[in-house]
Design a protein around this motif. Structure first.
Motif, PDB file in Angstrom:
ATOM      1  N   VAL A  85       9.525  10.741  -6.145  1.00  0.00           N
ATOM      2  CA  VAL A  85      10.615  11.714  -6.130  1.00  0.00           C
ATOM      3  C   VAL A  85      10.078  13.002  -5.502  1.00  0.00           C
ATOM      4  N   GLY A  86       9.796  12.926  -4.219  1.00  0.00           N
ATOM      5  CA  GLY A  86       9.224  14.055  -3.495  1.00  0.00           C
ATOM      6  C   GLY A  86       7.708  14.037  -3.515  1.00  0.00           C
ATOM      7  N   ALA A  87       7.102  14.841  -2.640  1.00  0.00           N
ATOM      8  CA  ALA A  87       5.638  14.900  -2.541  1.00  0.00           C
ATOM      9  C   ALA A  87       5.018  15.500  -3.790  1.00  0.00           C
ATOM     10  N   GLN A  88       5.728  16.423  -4.443  1.00  0.00           N
ATOM     11  CA  GLN A  88       5.169  17.042  -5.644  1.00  0.00           C
ATOM     12  C   GLN A  88       5.031  16.015  -6.767  1.00  0.00           C
ATOM     13  N   HIS A  89       6.002  15.116  -6.887  1.00  0.00           N
ATOM     14  CA  HIS A  89       5.900  14.028  -7.856  1.00  0.00           C
ATOM     15  C   HIS A  89       4.716  13.123  -7.523  1.00  0.00           C
ATOM     16  N   ALA A  90       4.482  12.936  -6.233  1.00  0.00           N
ATOM     17  CA  ALA A  90       3.334  12.127  -5.818  1.00  0.00           C
ATOM     18  C   ALA A  90       2.028  12.743  -6.307  1.00  0.00           C
ATOM     19  N   LEU A  91       1.888  14.062  -6.145  1.00  0.00           N
ATOM     20  CA  LEU A  91       0.670  14.736  -6.604  1.00  0.00           C
ATOM     21  C   LEU A  91       0.530  14.652  -8.115  1.00  0.00           C
ATOM     22  N   TYR A  92       1.644  14.741  -8.824  1.00  0.00           N
ATOM     23  CA  TYR A  92       1.609  14.661 -10.283  1.00  0.00           C
ATOM     24  C   TYR A  92       1.148  13.273 -10.730  1.00  0.00           C
ATOM     25  N   LEU A  93       1.655  12.233 -10.074  1.00  0.00           N
ATOM     26  CA  LEU A  93       1.221  10.877 -10.404  1.00  0.00           C
ATOM     27  C   LEU A  93      -0.280  10.708 -10.161  1.00  0.00           C
ATOM     28  N   ILE A  94      -0.748  11.190  -9.018  1.00  0.00           N
ATOM     29  CA  ILE A  94      -2.175  11.058  -8.681  1.00  0.00           C
ATOM     30  C   ILE A  94      -3.036  11.776  -9.701  1.00  0.00           C
ATOM     31  N   ALA A  95      -2.640  13.011 -10.060  1.00  0.00           N
ATOM     32  CA  ALA A  95      -3.419  13.780 -11.033  1.00  0.00           C
ATOM     33  C   ALA A  95      -3.394  13.121 -12.401  1.00  0.00           C
ATOM     34  N   ASP A  96      -2.242  12.621 -12.799  1.00  0.00           N
ATOM     35  CA  ASP A  96      -2.115  12.007 -14.123  1.00  0.00           C
ATOM     36  C   ASP A  96      -2.978  10.753 -14.234  1.00  0.00           C
ATOM     37  N   ASN A 104     -11.370   6.597   1.976  1.00  0.00           N
ATOM     38  CA  ASN A 104     -11.543   7.799   1.151  1.00  0.00           C
ATOM     39  C   ASN A 104     -10.322   8.719   1.135  1.00  0.00           C
ATOM     40  N   VAL A 105      -9.221   8.315   1.762  1.00  0.00           N
ATOM     41  CA  VAL A 105      -8.061   9.200   1.874  1.00  0.00           C
ATOM     42  C   VAL A 105      -6.857   8.607   1.148  1.00  0.00           C
ATOM     43  N   ILE A 106      -6.286   9.405   0.238  1.00  0.00           N
ATOM     44  CA  ILE A 106      -4.992   9.113  -0.385  1.00  0.00           C
ATOM     45  C   ILE A 106      -3.968   9.972   0.347  1.00  0.00           C
ATOM     46  N   TYR A 107      -2.987   9.327   0.935  1.00  0.00           N
ATOM     47  CA  TYR A 107      -2.054  10.014   1.834  1.00  0.00           C
ATOM     48  C   TYR A 107      -0.721  10.270   1.133  1.00  0.00           C
ATOM     49  N   VAL A 108      -0.266  11.514   1.170  1.00  0.00           N
ATOM     50  CA  VAL A 108       1.005  11.902   0.557  1.00  0.00           C
ATOM     51  C   VAL A 108       1.932  12.418   1.649  1.00  0.00           C
ATOM     52  N   GLY A 109       3.157  11.901   1.688  1.00  0.00           N
ATOM     53  CA  GLY A 109       4.129  12.335   2.687  1.00  0.00           C
ATOM     54  C   GLY A 109       5.484  12.596   2.061  1.00  0.00           C
ATOM     55  N   LEU A 131      17.144  15.921  -1.913  1.00  0.00           N
ATOM     56  CA  LEU A 131      17.121  14.459  -1.973  1.00  0.00           C
ATOM     57  C   LEU A 131      15.866  13.936  -2.662  1.00  0.00           C
ATOM     58  N   ARG A 132      14.752  14.676  -2.585  1.00  0.00           N
ATOM     59  CA  ARG A 132      13.521  14.315  -3.278  1.00  0.00           C
ATOM     60  C   ARG A 132      13.059  12.894  -2.946  1.00  0.00           C
ATOM     61  N   ILE A 133      12.647  12.673  -1.715  1.00  0.00           N
ATOM     62  CA  ILE A 133      12.094  11.384  -1.314  1.00  0.00           C
ATOM     63  C   ILE A 133      10.715  11.616  -0.706  1.00  0.00           C
ATOM     64  N   GLY A 134       9.684  11.124  -1.374  1.00  0.00           N
ATOM     65  CA  GLY A 134       8.322  11.180  -0.868  1.00  0.00           C
ATOM     66  C   GLY A 134       7.662   9.829  -1.011  1.00  0.00           C
ATOM     67  N   TYR A 135       6.382   9.758  -0.690  1.00  0.00           N
ATOM     68  CA  TYR A 135       5.681   8.483  -0.796  1.00  0.00           C
ATOM     69  C   TYR A 135       4.177   8.721  -0.816  1.00  0.00           C
ATOM     70  N   ILE A 136       3.463   7.717  -1.288  1.00  0.00           N
ATOM     71  CA  ILE A 136       2.004   7.709  -1.296  1.00  0.00           C
ATOM     72  C   ILE A 136       1.535   6.466  -0.550  1.00  0.00           C
ATOM     73  N   VAL A 137       0.523   6.642   0.289  1.00  0.00           N
ATOM     74  CA  VAL A 137      -0.140   5.515   0.936  1.00  0.00           C
ATOM     75  C   VAL A 137      -1.574   5.484   0.427  1.00  0.00           C
ATOM     76  N   ALA A 138      -1.971   4.363  -0.140  1.00  0.00           N
ATOM     77  CA  ALA A 138      -3.302   4.241  -0.749  1.00  0.00           C
ATOM     78  C   ALA A 138      -3.666   2.758  -0.847  1.00  0.00           C
ATOM     79  N   GLU A 142       0.818  -1.212   0.000  1.00  0.00           N
ATOM     80  CA  GLU A 142       0.000   0.000   0.000  1.00  0.00           C
ATOM     81  C   GLU A 142       0.854   1.265   0.000  1.00  0.00           C
ATOM     82  N   ILE A 143       2.146   1.123  -0.283  1.00  0.00           N
ATOM     83  CA  ILE A 143       3.093   2.246  -0.262  1.00  0.00           C
ATOM     84  C   ILE A 143       3.883   2.268  -1.555  1.00  0.00           C
ATOM     85  N   VAL A 144       4.044   3.442  -2.139  1.00  0.00           N
ATOM     86  CA  VAL A 144       4.903   3.615  -3.307  1.00  0.00           C
ATOM     87  C   VAL A 144       5.789   4.826  -3.056  1.00  0.00           C
TER      88      VAL A 144
END
Length: 512
Positions: A214-225, A337-342, A352-359, A209-211
């Motif tokens: 490259v940072g939280a901003q990349h996480a948001l871009y993946l989710i939007a895409d 109902n929550v997609i978590y970005v950290g 360093l650009r290290i983020g993650y998504i929990v979903a 459930e974790i991916v």
């Protein structure tokens, strides 16, 4: 060699060496880089002699042994060959497999017909035209940098990070991270996030459930895409995070600004019309307020009843000044109902650009497949080093030190604002590393930022955080305090106050 040729030769080496003067490399490494550059660029052709170690050392004003060791390394790497009693020469085969350099440079693109419009008509949209946060390129050289989310050399755990990077270079670790992971991540980092990072936010998740991103901003871009198309209804906080706004705006025309008050995002019936709601409940961006528990539960209830999804950006969640952190929305979610970005690196080292998504795992599978199309996976070496950084306790210790340092700076900033800018309204700082400030109605903080920069003070005007350009208040600003020494805060606000008074006099002098 003639005197003139010798002088030209000396000038060339001096110029090549000076190109590396701003580098963090050692002298020996700079000599090696200089020679490699000269060889690969054609300044030193195959078979050409290089200066004797004594001669080059004299010309560069460095120790002869430094040059000797550099030459030895270049011989081992095949750039140079050593000939007894003759010296060192460029290897004859060093350029094998490389195309010859062109005899003349290609024509400039600007000279081509219709160069100005050639690409404009092909662009789907223009990211460079979006309103975004802009920081002066030289902000680190300013004496009073009230910038947010940037690197603080004074807090960086150099020895601890170097230890983890060295450990990650062990033979066994290299065999683990060097292969192409394709869609996977370093299991050691995923395990540390699952067992050490997320539980402190009350979040429990399986490894599937974790991916890693490259940072939280990349996480948001993946989710939007993956989830947002042209008619998807997305609600964002207003004011809110400009990068999130721009990412979602590049995907959908149905982007709504959602009002924020002193408790964060307001839970209103308007939210039920959204397919996705982007929210920063721990420290609202940019006002820094924390959403209380009753409002968090109301937001989750609305999302469940309306079948909409919440995208929770939980940045700076663990930095609370003396108070226990409130559990993440994800930890309270019972309806999925929550997609978590950290982010792991935002407070540590943004580069360093290290983020993650929990979903849910079904979504993580698709996010991994989409990430493969973009960049396959983030650096596995950095992932392994960061997993060691967490496992050895360095990450938790760093967060504690940062929280203490930021609390000291927040108190200094609060005192300085009351002392020097009593007419300004600042949101109380209960955590995070910035302060949201509202000035008098006449003030334009863009003009203030420009005038203050000339005095060495860097601030961030607040207009960029608002969605509706027609109703943007111009008197707000964000003052970051994670990159300024506490002893400089009062003096910086004093300078800023003087600039404000100058602008006020100018405003009064302008006839109505």
């Amino acid at each position: 060699m003639s005197c003139q040729a010798a002088r030209a030769h000396t000038v060339m080496w001096g110029q090549l060496f000076e190109r590396e003067i701003g580098s963090a490399l050692s002298l020996q490494e700079r000599v090696r880089q200089m020679l490699v550059s000269a060889i690969l660029s054609g300044h030193l052709p195959p078979g050409a002699p290089v200066p004797s170690s004594r001669h080059l050392a004299d010309q560069l004003a460095i120790a002869r042994n430094t040059v000797v060791f550099a030459y030895q390394q270049l011989v081992c790497e095949g750039y140079l060959v050593s000939r007894e009693r003759s010296g060192h020469f460029v290897s004859d085969d060093v350029l094998d497999g490389r195309l010859a350099l062109p005899s003349a440079p290609p024509p400039a693109l600007a000279a081509m017909p219709d160069a100005g419009n050639r690409w404009q008509r092909r662009l789907r949209f223009r990211p460079s035209a979006q309103r975004n946060i802009v920081k002066p390129a030289h902000w680190q050289k300013m004496p009073y940098p009230f910038v947010y989310g940037q690197f603080d050399a004074g807090l960086f755990p150099t020895a601890e990070w170097r230890e983890c990077c060295t450990r990650a270079l062990s033979v066994l670790d290299i065999r683990s991270w060097a292969p192409d992971l394709i869609t996977h991540d370093d299991p050691a980092l995923v395990e540390q996030i699952r067992t050490q990072v997320l539980p402190r936010r009350g979040v429990w998740a399986g490894a599937d459930e974790i991916v890693i991103t490259v940072g939280a901003q990349h996480a948001l871009y993946l989710i939007a895409d993956l989830l947002v198309n042209c008619d998807t209804a997305v609600g964002i906080e207003d004011p809110g995070y400009p990068d999130a706004r721009n990412i979602f705006a590049s995907r959908t025309a149905c982007l709504s600004g959602l009002p924020v008050d002193e408790h964060g995002l307001r839970v209103t019936p308007q939210l039920a019309a959204c397919d996705y709601i982007f929210v920063t409940p721990s420290h609202q961006c940019p006002t820094t307020v924390t959403m209380p528990m009753d409002r968090r539960q109301a937001l989750l209830d609305l999302a469940r009843d309306a079948d909409c999804m919440i995208i929770e950006d939980d940045f700076e969640s663990e930095n609370r000044h003396g108070d226990a952190p409130i559990p993440a929305l994800k930890s309270l979610d019972r309806g999925g109902n929550v997609i978590y970005v950290g982010s792991l690196s935002k407070a540590f080292a943004p580069g360093l650009r290290i983020g993650y998504i929990v979903a849910p795992r079904e979504l993580i599978v698709e996010l991994r497949a989409l990430r493969r199309l973009m960049l396959r996976h983030p650096s596995a070496y950095i992932q392994r080093a960061f997993s060691l950084f967490i496992a050895l306790g360095h990450h938790h210790a760093l967060l504690r030190r940062q929280s203490q340092a930021y609390q000291e700076r927040a108190e200094a900033l609060s005192h300085a604002l009351r002392r020097h800018l009593p007419d300004f309204e600042a949101v109380p700082m209960t955590g995070g590393s910035s302060c949201w400030v509202r000035g008098p109605a006449w003030l334009d903080t863009n003009r203030l930022a420009e005038a203050a920069l000339a005095r060495g003070v860097v601030i961030e005007p607040g207009d960029v955080f608002f969605k509706d350009a027609a109703r943007i208040p111009l008197n707000t600003m964000r003052l970051g305090y994670n990159s300024i020494a506490p002893e400089r805060i009062d003096a910086g606000i004093d300078v800023l106050a003087r600039v404000v008074r100058e602008l006020e006099r100018q405003a009064v002098a302008v006839p109505a």
